[in-house]
Design a protein around this motif. Structure first.
Motif, mmCIF file in Angstrom:
data_model
loop_
_atom_site.group_PDB
_atom_site.id
_atom_site.type_symbol
_atom_site.label_atom_id
_atom_site.label_comp_id
_atom_site.label_asym_id
_atom_site.label_seq_id
_atom_site.Cartn_x
_atom_site.Cartn_y
_atom_site.Cartn_z
ATOM 1 N N HIS A 1 -1.816 -2.340 -5.952
ATOM 2 C CA HIS A 1 -1.830 -2.421 -4.481
ATOM 3 C C HIS A 1 -2.593 -3.672 -4.026
ATOM 4 C CE1 HIS A 1 -4.332 -0.494 -0.935
ATOM 5 N NE2 HIS A 1 -3.683 -1.558 -0.531
ATOM 6 N N SER B 1 7.486 -5.773 4.495
ATOM 7 C CA SER B 1 7.672 -6.211 5.882
ATOM 8 C C SER B 1 6.750 -7.363 6.273
ATOM 9 C CB SER B 1 7.462 -5.030 6.833
ATOM 10 O OG SER B 1 6.171 -4.490 6.634
ATOM 11 N N GLY B 2 5.539 -7.400 5.681
ATOM 12 C CA GLY B 2 4.597 -8.462 6.037
ATOM 13 C C GLY B 2 3.627 -8.013 7.119
ATOM 14 N N GLN C 1 -2.079 -6.261 7.436
ATOM 15 C CA GLN C 1 -3.010 -5.807 6.385
ATOM 16 C C GLN C 1 -2.529 -6.237 5.000
ATOM 17 O OE1 GLN C 1 -1.516 -3.713 8.576
ATOM 18 N NE2 GLN C 1 -3.125 -2.744 9.795
ATOM 19 N N GLY D 1 18.371 -11.092 2.841
ATOM 20 C CA GLY D 1 19.392 -10.486 1.991
ATOM 21 C C GLY D 1 18.897 -9.208 1.366
ATOM 22 N N LYS E 1 0.813 -1.222 0.000
ATOM 23 C CA LYS E 1 0.000 0.000 0.000
ATOM 24 C C LYS E 1 0.850 1.277 0.000
ATOM 25 C CE LYS E 1 -3.895 2.046 2.534
ATOM 26 N NZ LYS E 1 -3.285 3.335 2.884
ATOM 27 N N PRO E 2 1.870 1.385 0.881
ATOM 28 C CA PRO E 2 2.632 2.640 0.872
ATOM 29 C C PRO E 2 3.261 2.935 -0.483
ATOM 30 C CG PRO E 2 3.322 1.238 2.711
ATOM 31 C CD PRO E 2 2.342 0.452 1.921
ATOM 32 N N GLY F 1 -3.631 -6.367 -0.718
ATOM 33 C CA GLY F 1 -3.786 -6.398 0.737
ATOM 34 C C GLY F 1 -5.226 -6.195 1.133
ATOM 35 N N GLN F 2 -5.411 -5.952 2.394
ATOM 36 C CA GLN F 2 -6.759 -5.808 2.962
ATOM 37 C C GLN F 2 -7.552 -4.714 2.259
ATOM 38 O OE1 GLN F 2 -6.676 -5.323 7.273
ATOM 39 N NE2 GLN F 2 -8.432 -3.968 7.103
ATOM 40 N N THR F 3 -6.887 -3.606 1.964
ATOM 41 C CA THR F 3 -7.576 -2.491 1.306
ATOM 42 C C THR F 3 -7.274 -2.449 -0.189
ATOM 43 O OG1 THR F 3 -5.728 -1.138 2.063
ATOM 44 C CG2 THR F 3 -7.783 -0.980 3.312
ATOM 45 N N GLY F 4 -6.530 -3.433 -0.665
ATOM 46 C CA GLY F 4 -6.211 -3.487 -2.093
ATOM 47 C C GLY F 4 -6.810 -4.729 -2.715
ATOM 48 N N ASN G 1 14.115 -10.163 2.156
ATOM 49 C CA ASN G 1 14.110 -9.017 3.067
ATOM 50 C C ASN G 1 15.436 -8.998 3.834
ATOM 51 O OD1 ASN G 1 13.446 -7.226 5.362
ATOM 52 N ND2 ASN G 1 11.330 -7.446 4.644
HETATM 53 C C1 LIG Z 1 -6.403 0.280 7.825
HETATM 54 C C2 LIG Z 1 -5.129 -0.103 7.145
HETATM 55 C C3 LIG Z 1 -5.195 -0.795 5.959
HETATM 56 C C4 LIG Z 1 -4.016 -1.160 5.295
HETATM 57 N N1 LIG Z 1 -4.080 -1.852 4.133
HETATM 58 C C5 LIG Z 1 -2.950 -2.284 3.540
HETATM 59 C C6 LIG Z 1 -2.977 -3.061 2.361
HETATM 60 O O1 LIG Z 1 -4.036 -3.360 1.826
HETATM 61 N N2 LIG Z 1 -1.802 -3.462 1.816
HETATM 62 C C7 LIG Z 1 -0.590 -3.144 2.370
HETATM 63 O O2 LIG Z 1 0.449 -3.554 1.802
HETATM 64 N N3 LIG Z 1 -0.544 -2.404 3.475
HETATM 65 C C8 LIG Z 1 -1.669 -1.954 4.077
HETATM 66 N N4 LIG Z 1 -1.592 -1.180 5.188
HETATM 67 C C9 LIG Z 1 -0.277 -0.705 5.616
HETATM 68 C C10 LIG Z 1 0.471 -1.744 6.417
HETATM 69 O O3 LIG Z 1 0.123 -1.653 7.781
HETATM 70 C C11 LIG Z 1 2.000 -1.538 6.298
HETATM 71 O O4 LIG Z 1 2.306 -0.217 6.725
HETATM 72 C C12 LIG Z 1 2.523 -1.714 4.885
HETATM 73 O O5 LIG Z 1 2.105 -2.958 4.371
HETATM 74 C C13 LIG Z 1 4.047 -1.664 4.881
HETATM 75 O O6 LIG Z 1 4.501 -1.650 3.568
HETATM 76 P P1 LIG Z 1 5.954 -2.185 3.234
HETATM 77 O O7 LIG Z 1 6.135 -3.529 3.813
HETATM 78 O O8 LIG Z 1 6.147 -1.991 1.777
HETATM 79 O O9 LIG Z 1 6.894 -1.108 3.947
HETATM 80 P P2 LIG Z 1 7.728 -1.168 5.291
HETATM 81 O O10 LIG Z 1 6.897 -1.538 6.444
HETATM 82 O O11 LIG Z 1 8.472 0.113 5.336
HETATM 83 O O12 LIG Z 1 8.733 -2.379 5.072
HETATM 84 C C14 LIG Z 1 9.799 -2.360 4.170
HETATM 85 C C15 LIG Z 1 10.545 -3.669 4.351
HETATM 86 O O13 LIG Z 1 11.616 -3.682 3.410
HETATM 87 C C16 LIG Z 1 12.755 -4.263 4.043
HETATM 88 N N5 LIG Z 1 13.927 -3.753 3.320
HETATM 89 C C17 LIG Z 1 14.519 -2.551 3.414
HETATM 90 N N6 LIG Z 1 15.552 -2.459 2.549
HETATM 91 C C18 LIG Z 1 15.603 -3.650 1.908
HETATM 92 C C19 LIG Z 1 16.453 -4.170 0.902
HETATM 93 N N7 LIG Z 1 17.453 -3.449 0.370
HETATM 94 N N8 LIG Z 1 16.229 -5.437 0.476
HETATM 95 C C20 LIG Z 1 15.244 -6.201 0.985
HETATM 96 N N9 LIG Z 1 14.399 -5.741 1.946
HETATM 97 C C21 LIG Z 1 14.582 -4.485 2.393
HETATM 98 C C22 LIG Z 1 12.667 -3.808 5.484
HETATM 99 O O14 LIG Z 1 13.404 -4.679 6.330
HETATM 100 C C23 LIG Z 1 11.172 -3.848 5.729
HETATM 101 O O15 LIG Z 1 10.783 -5.105 6.263
HETATM 102 C C24 LIG Z 1 -2.760 -0.796 5.855
HETATM 103 C C25 LIG Z 1 -2.727 -0.111 7.074
HETATM 104 C C26 LIG Z 1 -3.890 0.223 7.706
HETATM 105 C C27 LIG Z 1 -3.806 0.963 9.008
#
Ligand SMILES: Cc1cc2nc3c(=O)[nH]c(=O)nc-3n(C[C@H](O)[C@H](O)[C@H](O)COP(=O)(O)OP(=O)(O)OC[C@H]3O[C@@H](n4cnc5c(N)ncnc54)[C@H](O)[C@@H]3O)c2cc1C
Length: 319
Positions: free
Chosen positions: A244, A263-264, A267, A299, A231-232, A246-249, A282
């Motif tokens: 996108h 990150s996993g 949502q 990695g 999502k972000p 996930g839960q909202t996608g 990761n």
């Molecule tokens: C109501 C609600 C609904 C939501 N709905 C969704 C949804 O539908 N889908 C969704 O995805 N999220 C959703 N979210 C957001 C969710 O909570 C997380 O914030 C989001 O999934 C995090 O995205 P991310 O893992 O890309 O980013 P981050 O949390 O920033 O994680 C990035 C990851 O990348 C890893 N990383 C960094 N550099 C490297 C590298 N060079 N190589 C390998 N790994 C690396 C880090 O260790 C980290 O684990 C929702 C949140 C709320 C509150």
């Protein structure tokens, strides 16, 4: 009395789910000791259905149904079910099928179970297992109406070949004017859609910026996969919102889901739990995704992904 299955197509060609729901319908028909009739709507060639257990195809060719509209499609399927005196109607869990299912259920006075993942455990009472709470739980449901509608979860049953051939019959249901006319459809992309993809390669904020998506797309190209994101990533405008998940996608029910730099969060996992094999790449071995994954690489994506692409290219060249 046969089992009726609605086999979806897009621009005249069957979606992958069409063959899966046909396989499922055949399993139900075997349990009930009956045959399988499929309804196709504006599909060019239905011959493949015979290989998946369909005995007869009702082929609808109708300009009013050129673009999907839930009322019109539900009406066509309803009339086919009535013509065949079908007691069980099998559909997929695509977005379109989920739109039309409640209308069909009302039209046929039928009970509808969505997200069904196995052949019925019993046909009397008619009992199915389905996922609930965004795939966090299983529910066993009985459908006690005379006519039953089963929505099969994508990639849950798989394709089961049955040697045979299907006869084809033209079928002309009368479709009332829905009052809505689709003028044009602009698809976001002509690449493999996330909903239909066997393999999905997905990127998260760990990829640092949109300029780094080349390797995600290259990996997807090598694997014949769809691309997705967290999502972000779409909120930041790095990737289109259509990716996108996930839960909202969008929900993903692929055979293989590769998560890179995601990150996993709960949502995110809610939308991809139905995928069969999950692989995570990761840098942080404590990332929650590792608990949900089948395979994990601790990695740096910028080192791991290019190597993975090279290995896959070499492997493919040797085939
Ligand atoms: C109501 C609600 C609904 C939501 N709905 C969704 C949804 O539908 N889908 C969704 O995805 N999220 C959703 N979210 C957001 C969710 O909570 C997380 O914030 C989001 O999934 C995090 O995205 P991310 O893992 O890309 O980013 P981050 O949390 O920033 O994680 C990035 C990851 O990348 C890893 N990383 C960094 N550099 C490297 C590298 N060079 N190589 C390998 N790994 C690396 C880090 O260790 C980290 O684990 C929702 C949140 C709320 C509150």
């Amino acid at each position: 009395m046969s089992v009726l299955v609605y086999t979806e197509s897009e621009q005249g060609t069957f979606k992958k789910t069409a063959l899966e729901v046909a396989s499922y319908a055949k399993a139900v028909a075997n349990q009930l000791g009956t045959s399988v009739t499929a309804i196709t709507i504006n599909t060019d060639d239905a011959s493949a259905l015979g290989d998946y257990g369909v005995d007869k195809v009702l082929n609808v060719s109708n300009a009013q149904l050129e673009s999907f509209n839930a009322n019109g499609y539900a009406e066509a399927i309803k009339q086919a079910a009535e013509k065949e005196a079908a007691k069980v109607v099998v559909i997929s869990s695509s977005a379109n099928s989920k739109y039309l299912a409640p209308l069909l259920a009302v039209g046929l006075n039928a009970g509808y179970a969505s997200n069904v993942i196995e052949a019925p455990t019993s046909t009397s009472p008619f009992t199915v297992k389905r996922t609930a709470f965004t795939n966090k739980a299983f529910e066993v449901s009985q459908i006690n109406t005379d006519v039953k509608i089963i929505g099969v979860s994508n990639n849950s049953f798989g394709l089961v070949e049955n040697s045979g051939s299907a006869s084809t019959e033209d079928f002309s249901p009368s479709i009332p004017d829905s009052g809505v006319k689709v003028e044009s459809v602009d698809k976001a992309t002509d690449k493999v859609s996330i909903a239909d993809a066997d393999i999905v390669v997905s990127g998260g904020r760990g990829l640092k910026g949109p300029e780094n998506w080349g390797m995600v797309e290259e990996l997807a190209d090598v694997l014949g996969a769809a691309t997705a994101c967290s999502k972000p990533v779409s909120d930041l405008g790095w990737r289109p919102h259509s990716e996108h998940v996930g839960q909202t996608g969008k929900p993903v029910a692929s055979n293989l889901y590769i998560a890179i730099g995601i990150s996993g969060a709960i949502q995110h996992l809610a939308g991809i739990n139905a995928s069969k094999v999950k692989v995570v790449i990761n840098t942080d071995e404590e990332a929650p995704f590792f608990k949900a994954a089948d395979y994990g690489v601790v990695g740096d994506a910028f080192e791991v992904v290019p190597q993975l692409i090279e290995k896959l290219k070499t492997f493919k060249a040797q085939q």
